[in-house]
Design an enzyme around this catalytic site. Sequence first.
Site, PDB file in Angstrom:
ATOM      1  N   GLN A  94       0.861  -1.174   0.000  1.00 57.23           N
ATOM      2  CA  GLN A  94       0.000   0.000   0.000  1.00 57.23           C
ATOM      3  C   GLN A  94       0.908   1.238   0.000  1.00 57.23           C
ATOM      4  OE1 GLN A  94      -2.253   1.598   3.513  1.00 57.23           O
ATOM      5  NE2 GLN A  94      -4.012   0.859   2.333  1.00 57.23           N
TER       6      GLN A  94
ATOM      7  N   TYR B 159      -6.158  10.710   3.239  1.00 53.38           N
ATOM      8  CA  TYR B 159      -4.749  10.823   2.931  1.00 53.38           C
ATOM      9  C   TYR B 159      -4.576  11.901   1.855  1.00 53.38           C
ATOM     10  CZ  TYR B 159      -2.953   6.967   5.748  1.00 53.38           C
ATOM     11  OH  TYR B 159      -2.543   6.189   6.790  1.00 53.38           O
TER      12      TYR B 159
ATOM     13  N   ARG C 265     -10.184  -7.171   9.955  1.00 53.02           N
ATOM     14  CA  ARG C 265     -10.286  -7.688  11.319  1.00 53.02           C
ATOM     15  C   ARG C 265     -10.534  -9.187  11.374  1.00 53.02           C
ATOM     16  NH1 ARG C 265     -14.785  -3.411  12.797  1.00 53.02           N
ATOM     17  NH2 ARG C 265     -15.079  -3.783  10.562  1.00 53.02           N
TER      18      ARG C 265
END
Length: 396
Positions: free
Chosen positions: A99, A169, A346
């Site tokens: 990423q 971002y 998760r």
Amino acid sequence: MSTSVFDPVSLGPVRLRNRTVKAATFEGRAPEGQVTDALIDYHLAPARGGIGLTTVAYLAVAPEGRTHAEQIVVGPGTLAGLQRLTDAVHQEGAGIAAQVGHAGPVANGRSNGVHAIAASRMPSPLSMQMIRAATEQDLSRVTRAYVDAARVLVQAGFDVLELHMAHSYLLSSFLAPGLNRRKDRWGGPLERRARLARQVARAVRDEVGDAVAVTAKVSVSDGFRGGVTTDEGVAFAQLLEADGHLDALQLSGGSSLMNPMYLFRGETPVAEFAAAMPAIVRFGMRTPMGRSFLKRYEFEEAYFKEKALRFRQELSMPLMLLGGINRLDTMEQAMADGFDFVAMGRAVLREPDLVDRLQAGTAREGICIHCNRCMPTIYSGTRCVEWAPAEVIPTA
């Protein structure tokens, strides 16, 4: 012929053993800004557990683009460690994605030792500093930094480069009209607000060619007033598709700066967050912006699916569905709905071998309870506190 989530698949020039993706979740395992054995082990676990593609989170293209100082900046000095990481994952049969991002206003300028930049000037509750508006020179420099990082990541052996265009971002901050108040060629209508993201995607693709797949994480909705709406998200994705520089989009949502719980859903671990955060961040959370930081959203399976279906209807390029995917029937329905990959965070953090057990038929769903107490552990090594209540993260 129906598609199974466990079928092999091509992502651009890369062949993956199945259609499951471990989404980027900050690992907190690079305290010196270098790959550690703990970071490698973190990604080996889902690789050994059957995941098709594991994603290394938040690899910064520049020092001021880190969320905080304990983060890897891609460059010649981090190449050897990154190559050791990719080699280890490949030995387990999984693909590995990087990423690639610049945190922009999500960066903690005080931790990094350099002020953060964003589309427009704004205060930072993370550093209690002002974030300065990026100049033309900054944007040229950052675009070159993406290219330089891409070159190193290809050398390091990554299969996929995921460009971070979500969560407020830097590239995302330009997209959001509430964060981008510019009057120049980088602000105003969507086509101008999207200029930087498209410029970066083009520059990276020109650099890497077909050596690796290039994808982007984009938002189905930023979840705050002045953020990217679903309508604008679809329009932005259509621009990216028309440009032809990307092999797939991963559909996410929320804002690490303005509304992180829009992405995570479920319990809101306020006390645990307050205890784990650095003192300056705890102080920042007492500001008006900080107090509204952790909202509460009820968890539901595949909570981005309804909005993601809008993207599926309007786009022909491959799409990755993300957001509360825990069950095999959800994955199967995603394939039936025309999504090409499913991304999990998760669920795989709680059970790194979940994919293997779903494929073997020994499980039909994961056991993550969405308490989100994993979130505050980013400062000490991201982990499921139900599964790994204590862990020591080495520095080398």
